[in-house]
Write an enzyme that holds these catalytic residues in place. Structure first.
Site, mmCIF file in Angstrom:
data_model
loop_
_atom_site.group_PDB
_atom_site.id
_atom_site.type_symbol
_atom_site.label_atom_id
_atom_site.label_comp_id
_atom_site.label_asym_id
_atom_site.label_seq_id
_atom_site.Cartn_x
_atom_site.Cartn_y
_atom_site.Cartn_z
ATOM 1 N N HIS A 59 -26.257 -56.454 26.060
ATOM 2 C CA HIS A 59 -26.022 -57.889 25.868
ATOM 3 C C HIS A 59 -25.565 -58.585 27.145
ATOM 4 C CE1 HIS A 59 -21.419 -58.000 24.768
ATOM 5 N NE2 HIS A 59 -21.646 -57.274 25.840
ATOM 6 N N LYS A 97 -22.585 -48.884 24.539
ATOM 7 C CA LYS A 97 -21.950 -49.885 23.685
ATOM 8 C C LYS A 97 -21.760 -51.180 24.460
ATOM 9 C CE LYS A 97 -17.586 -50.011 23.255
ATOM 10 N NZ LYS A 97 -17.450 -51.415 23.741
ATOM 11 N N ARG A 120 -19.934 -47.087 37.060
ATOM 12 C CA ARG A 120 -19.805 -47.380 38.478
ATOM 13 C C ARG A 120 -18.657 -46.572 39.076
ATOM 14 N NH1 ARG A 120 -19.803 -52.137 35.970
ATOM 15 N NH2 ARG A 120 -17.654 -52.546 36.612
ATOM 16 N N ASP A 168 -25.478 -46.023 39.151
ATOM 17 C CA ASP A 168 -25.959 -47.352 38.777
ATOM 18 C C ASP A 168 -27.059 -47.186 37.746
ATOM 19 O OD1 ASP A 168 -27.163 -49.852 38.591
ATOM 20 O OD2 ASP A 168 -27.074 -50.253 40.740
#
Length: 338
Positions: free
Chosen positions: A247, A243, A202, A228
């Site tokens: 999640h 990385k 960002r 984005d």
């Protein structure tokens, strides 16, 4: 059946962990470990240097010493040990930033409403902060700075595991997706001198990346690109790495990211996803703890099993080719286009 007293003592020890967590943050913010770096000091001297109350500071330090963080000597004097040394800002594997973030209002207050997440399946940040974490961070620069510093600090150990495990020698250009201030990318380029990189994140994050890239001596080989990852990802690289990005998101948003990765990849490109992987074994405690963190502070985020990752990849035109273990509690999931 275990002795009831022993069981009670163990539960009490786990429950009062919050006292230790808050104490770690307090001494990290006072830079106590830094002050002890050159040798032992008395509490009176430490209190003078940090403008603290000597008795209150002593009570905190002696409690931490009781759990092997710092070593208490005679005459209310303390010295660093292996655990407290990680609280130094410039320690090789510094925990200073992550300790401060865990107790930042954006994180700590949200954990206080875990009950909200259990009842609703929604992030507790909604109840506490009034929005998802990432929206709230944009409006709170000091917390955003702590968060980014924590991610950079947390990344240091992960980056070591990735660089020591994966051979990047055949990769000419790599894109780090959601790469923060560029520590992971910087560590890769430091090892592989002919590789160039693109740091993609960002705008407000990319704006803060140059000092770290310069410190690592790789700024001249890194193109910083603001954007984005739900909309697009820079194209044409030999490898793409992210990385602890997936999640943070539910399956729908993960597929948006992965589809954009697929669209950006060349036929022979590879995608490297660094994540904790859930399993039923005792070694997945880190993944299970991280999974609770995603429950509390993200909208739909979660840790996933190897099969869940494989299914996500497949639905986006990608194939999980192999899983590579590292010496860090996460793995590298290598995927290629179908």
């Amino acid at each position: 059946m275990r002795n009831n007293t022993a069981a009670y003592d163990e539960i009490r020890h786990l429950l009062l962990g919050m006292f230790i967590s808050r104490s770690l943050t307090a001494v990290a913010e006072l830079n106590i470990a830094e002050l002890l770096h050159n040798g032992p000091q008395s509490v009176d001297m430490l209190a003078k240097e940090t403008d603290s109350d000597p008795d209150a500071l002593y009570r905190v330090l002696r409690t931490l010493a009781a759990v092997n963080v710092f070593e208490e000597l005679k005459d209310r004097t303390f010295k660093n040990n292996a655990l407290s040394d990680t609280l130094r800002i410039d320690a090789e594997h510094s925990a200073h930033a992550i300790v401060r973030w865990i107790n930042d209002p954006g994180c700590w207050a949200s954990w206080g409403r875990l009950d909200y997440s259990i009842k609703t399946g929604r992030p507790a940040t909604e109840a506490v902060l009034g929005s998802d974490l990432f929206t709230w961070l944009q409006e709170h620069p000091s917390s955003l700075k702590r968060f980014q510093e924590a991610m950079t600090g947390f990344c240091n150990i992960a980056a070591h595991g990735v660089v020591e495990t994966f051979d990047f020698s055949a990769i000419n250009k790599i894109v780090d997706i959601g790469g923060g201030h560029g520590l992971l990318l910087g560590k890769i380029l430091t090892r592989y001198h002919t590789t160039t990189g693109v740091l993609f994140d960002r705008p407000e994050v990319i704006d803060q990346a140059l000092p770290l890239l310069t410190k690592l001596g790789v700024a001249d080989r890194v193109e910083t690109v603001a954007g984005d990852f739900f909309e697009h990802i820079p194209s044409g690289a030999d490898a793409y790495i992210m990385k602890h990005v997936l999640h943070d998101w539910d399956d729908k948003h993960c597929m948006m990211i992965l589809n954009n990765c697929h669209n950006a990849m060349k036929p022979n490109s590879r995608l490297l996803v660094v994540e904790a992987v859930m399993d039923d074994g005792p070694n997945s405690l880190f993944a299970k703890q991280a999974d609770l963190e995603t429950l509390v502070i993200t909208t739909g985020g979660r840790e996933r099993t190897q099969q869940e990752f494989a299914d996500l990849f497949s639905r986006c035109g990608l194939k999980l080719q192999r899983l590579i273990k590292t010496d860090y509690p996460a793995v590298i999931l290598e995927a290629v286009a179908h």
